[in-house]
Design a protein around this motif. Structure first.
Motif, PDB file in Angstrom:
ATOM      1  N   LEU A 282      -4.054  -1.225  -2.815  1.00  0.00           N
ATOM      2  CA  LEU A 282      -3.661  -2.616  -3.049  1.00  0.00           C
ATOM      3  C   LEU A 282      -3.139  -3.276  -1.775  1.00  0.00           C
ATOM      4  N   ALA A 283      -2.600  -2.467  -0.856  1.00  0.00           N
ATOM      5  CA  ALA A 283      -2.105  -3.031   0.405  1.00  0.00           C
ATOM      6  C   ALA A 283      -3.232  -3.586   1.264  1.00  0.00           C
ATOM      7  N   ALA A 284      -4.493  -3.253   0.950  1.00  0.00           N
ATOM      8  CA  ALA A 284      -5.615  -3.777   1.725  1.00  0.00           C
ATOM      9  C   ALA A 284      -5.794  -5.273   1.533  1.00  0.00           C
ATOM     10  N   THR A 285      -5.241  -5.832   0.457  1.00  0.00           N
ATOM     11  CA  THR A 285      -5.375  -7.276   0.231  1.00  0.00           C
ATOM     12  C   THR A 285      -4.574  -8.080   1.252  1.00  0.00           C
ATOM     13  N   LYS A 286      -3.652  -7.458   1.963  1.00  0.00           N
ATOM     14  CA  LYS A 286      -2.839  -8.147   2.976  1.00  0.00           C
ATOM     15  C   LYS A 286      -3.414  -8.019   4.381  1.00  0.00           C
TER      16      LYS A 286
END
Length: 783
Positions: A282-286
């Motif tokens: 989910l941190a890839a969205t940043k």
């Protein structure tokens, strides 16, 4: 509704073309005729032209005509469904739309591009992003690098590479990234390889496939102190090998600290479309940009990859090549635009969810299997499953193995890993061959070695993998594990048996997945190297042929096509009931028999040649003696005939016969006297191997009889009782050195008869009833 007749005809032609290309049912006669057809050979362009059916037929022949019969059976095309037809239709529509007038083309391409970008950004939780569509999956990262260079070097547009002299740019990639990625970027950007910095993965804590964040921090500080400019960091959300995700949250903080661009790629980015997403993914969205390969995830052929990015300056994006002012360039998104509409949001999520369920199903089954070691990042949700065969040592074996490894640690560890790599390579190839719909492949990892990888996000939509395929894969794996364990255990015993056997040479080949490699040594008698090499090849080739003629479950071969040893017999995988000693003895006995037959043939040829020469000399000598006996007058033509008529000369015909058994010349006088050809001495019987093992009917060679087995058939039980009775009837075995002469044997027999007679007499007198004469006579006759 009105439909453009051109679009309708285009869709009809596409359907007809796909049906024709997907029809693989051809007759054998047609295959043989087309194999050497003239149209398969390149030639000049025909002047009259051809119709569409002929052209499509030629394409079909080129696609399937050159396949052999063996490969055509296992060959499997991609599962192209209706969504695949929509993607293929997009390429035809792009060519048709490109001929529209400029204003209409601009409106249409803008709508297609904006719709596709909006859908993808919402689907993968990437807000306020732009999209770049490209054919090569590395091209998006290349454009991003140019964008960052334009952003960080303000005068780059004017001065070009001269501005890079002041501060050399540095691009950081993980050591677990795709092979050749850094070199490809430097070549396309015109940068030296010193601009590329490979960051090692963790060695002490965390996953061994994740980038070491602390070490990356030190590398960036060193580059800043040396006057370099940290430019971009390429992270993985699913490494190409093991499918692990870097610590994207910490990497993003580090990139913000040093004003670096963070780009993320990997197969785990597909899970962003699901309802539950792990925190690491989910941190890839940043991140600043990410590359998505939707073609393999959704099973869409010929659709472009997409790179989503965030940037505020459109002019720099245009300078970097991420956007284009040409409307035709925007039509790259048309196949994806059609396919996404056909699948819908629910269809896309369902395909990705199905792939995740397949990996979880396989992971749950692998946990219950012995000798299987898995390497996954998250036990609850891991889109990629990597496993390998590994046999753990017991406590006692582990102590002995540790003691042995302490003395020669490096050779044992390297040999053991090499053997396991070879076995896992064989296991992966077998599973891929037995269950082709599973899509498993073999991968080489730095720490784990050779492993089997199952990545359904990359293969399930293309191959149509289902739950039953996973169950079949697990069943095949359960069948192969006992074979691997048995072969690994008997491998050392086979080596020891071969080294103890005279005439056999053990060949250590760690790259052979099987019991081992053996060579029969030819005992040369002063022959040169070339002749000895030919004789060795001849004997081992004949040995291989003899072994394959035996009724056994073993596979004997000449080894791999490339890299194998010459003049050797390679033995494949075995089962636990293999009798290694019988196998080695059979190989040695068969090799000796072939060698003896070869030498016997050579000796016989030499003996026959010498015998012919000796016979010629003896016959010449006999002719000279006959001339002396007949006299000179009998040799004169006319006088000799008259003299022979008045006084005939009686002389027995003298000839020679060659006895192959004795290897000597004999006279033929006895044949003329007895008028029968003598048989000579009887040839000795052909020696049979005393190592031949008596097998039960239907039992194959090299099978060890398991006496501990509880289940016996009636035939085996009766034969076992007969063996016990024969053992009871045998005379008692004497100890070594103890002999029994004829007198002692007679005394022993007399004592035995007297004891038997006394026992029978006591039985008769002890009976209270009157004696039965018949019984007494029967007992006397038995005595």
């Amino acid at each position: 509704k009105m439909v453009d007749p051109t679009l309708a005809e285009m869709g009809k032609n596409l359907n007809e073309a796909m049906k024709m290309l997907e029809d693989n049912q051809r007759k054998v006669e047609e295959e043989n005729e087309k194999k050497y057809a003239r149209k398969d050979i390149p030639g000049p362009l025909q002047g009259s032209g051809q119709d569409m059916v002929s052209i499509l037929q030629l394409v079909q022949n080129l696609m399937h005509g050159e396949e052999e019969e063996e490969t055509s059976q296992s060959y499997r095309l991609q599962n192209v469904g209706e969504q695949g037809h929509m993607a293929l239709l997009g390429h035809s529509l792009a060519a048709y739309i490109s001929v529209l007038d400029r204003e209409r083309l601009r409106k249409l391409t803008t709508r297609i591009l904006s719709d596709t970008t909006l859908w993808l950004c919402r689907l993968f939780r990437y807000e306020n992003g732009s999209a770049y569509y490209h054919e090569d999956d590395r091209e998006g990262l290349l454009k991003i690098c140019r964008l960052v260079i334009h952003t960080r070097y303000e005068d780059y547009t004017i001065e070009g590479f001269n501005v890079l002299y002041t501060k050399q740019p540095v691009i950081y990639i993980s050591s677990a990234a795709r092979t050749g990625l850094g070199q490809a970027l430097c070549n396309q950007l015109g940068l030296p390889l010193s601009c590329m910095c490979r960051v090692p993965c963790n060695t002490m804590f965390g996953s061994q496939h994740q980038m070491d964040v602390a070490l990356l921090d030190r590398l960036i500080k060193d580059d800043v102190e040396s006057g370099k400019l940290p430019l971009l960091l390429v992270a993985n959300a699913g490494t190409p090998g093991a499918g692990h995700t870097d610590k994207l949250g910490r990497l993003k903080e580090l990139c913000e600290q040093y004003n670096m661009w963070l780009h993320v790629e990997g197969v785990n980015l597909a899970t962003l479309a699901l309802g539950y997403v792990s925190c690491s993914v989910l941190a890839a969205t940043k991140c600043d940009s990410m590359t998505l390969t939707l073609g393999s995830w959704l099973g869409l052929p010929a659709v472009p990859a997409v790179t989503l990015y965030r940037h505020e300056d459109p002019s720099l994006s245009l300078a970097a090549g991420l956007t284009s002012s040409q409307p035709v360039e925007k039509l790259r998104a048309l196949p994806l635009w059609l396919s996404l509409q056909y699948l819908g949001h629910d269809g896309i999520v369902e395909r990705i969810k199905h792939a995740s369920q397949l990996s979880q199903r396989l992971l749950e089954n692998l946990k219950n299997l012995d000798f299987i070691k898995t390497s996954v990042e998250d036990e609850l949700s891991s889109p990629v499953v990597v496993f390998k065969f590994f046999q753990e040592y017991s406590n006692r074996d582990q102590t002995a193995h540790a003691a042995q490894a302490s003395t020669i640690q490096h050779p044992i560890i390297s040999n053991e890993r090499h053997i396991y790599d070879t076995f896992n390579q064989w296991l992966g190839e077998q599973l891929a061959q037995l269950v082709p719909a599973s899509g498993v492949d073999v991968v080489e990892l730095e720490d784990e070695g050779t492993c089997v990888r199952f990545s359904p996000l990359m293969t399930s939509a293309v191959l149509g993998t289902e739950i039953q395929d996973i169950d079949q894969l697990v069943d095949c794996l359960k069948m192969k594990i006992p074979v691997l364990t048995s072969t690994l255990q008997l491998r050392e015993e086979f080596e020891q048996e071969v080294r103890r056997t005279v005439g056999l040479l053990y060949i250590e080949d760690l790259g052979w997945p099987g019991l081992g490699v053996v060579r029969y040594n030819y005992h040369s008698d002063g022959k040169n190297d070339d002749k000895q090499e030919k004789e060795l090849e001849k004997i081992n080739t004949e040995l291989l042929k003899k072994l394959n003629e035996l009724e056994s479950d073993l596979t004997f071969s000449l080894g791999p096509e490339f890299g194998g040893q010459k003049n050797c017999v390679y033995i494949g995988m075995v089962t636990e009931d293999l009798d290694v000693s019988e196998l080695v003895e059979t190989i040695a006995a068969t090799g000796r028999e072939i060698e003896e037959n070869s030498r016997l043939l050579e000796n016989m040829t030499e003996v026959v040649r010498k015998g012919i020469q000796e016979a010629q000399l003896q016959l010449q000598k006999a002719n000279e003696e006959r001339l002396l006996e007949e006299g000179l007058l009998r040799q004169i033509p006319v006088v000799g005939s008259v003299l022979n008529w008045f006084s005939p000369f009686q002389a027995s015909p003298k000839g020679r016969t060659f006895n192959l058994t004795a290897g000597s010349l004999e006279s033929t006088e006895s044949m003329y006297v007895s008028k029968a050809q003598g048989t000579g001495t009887t040839p000795p019987p052909t020696p049979t191997s005393s190592l031949a093992k008596q097998r039960l009917p239907g039992q194959k060679a090299f099978k060890r009889s398991l006496r501990s087995s509880d289940g016996f058939s009636e035939t085996s039980s009766i034969s076992h009782c007969d063996d016990l009775e024969k053992m009871d009837q045998r005379p008692p075995t004497l100890s070594p050195g103890q002999e029994q002469g004829p007198l002692e044997m007679e005394k022993a027999e007399e004592q035995k008869e007297e004891a038997q007679a006394q026992t029978d007499t006591e039985d008769i007198h002890s009976d209270k009833s009157p004696p039965d004469c018949t019984k007494v006579e029967d007992q006397a006759s038995e005595r």
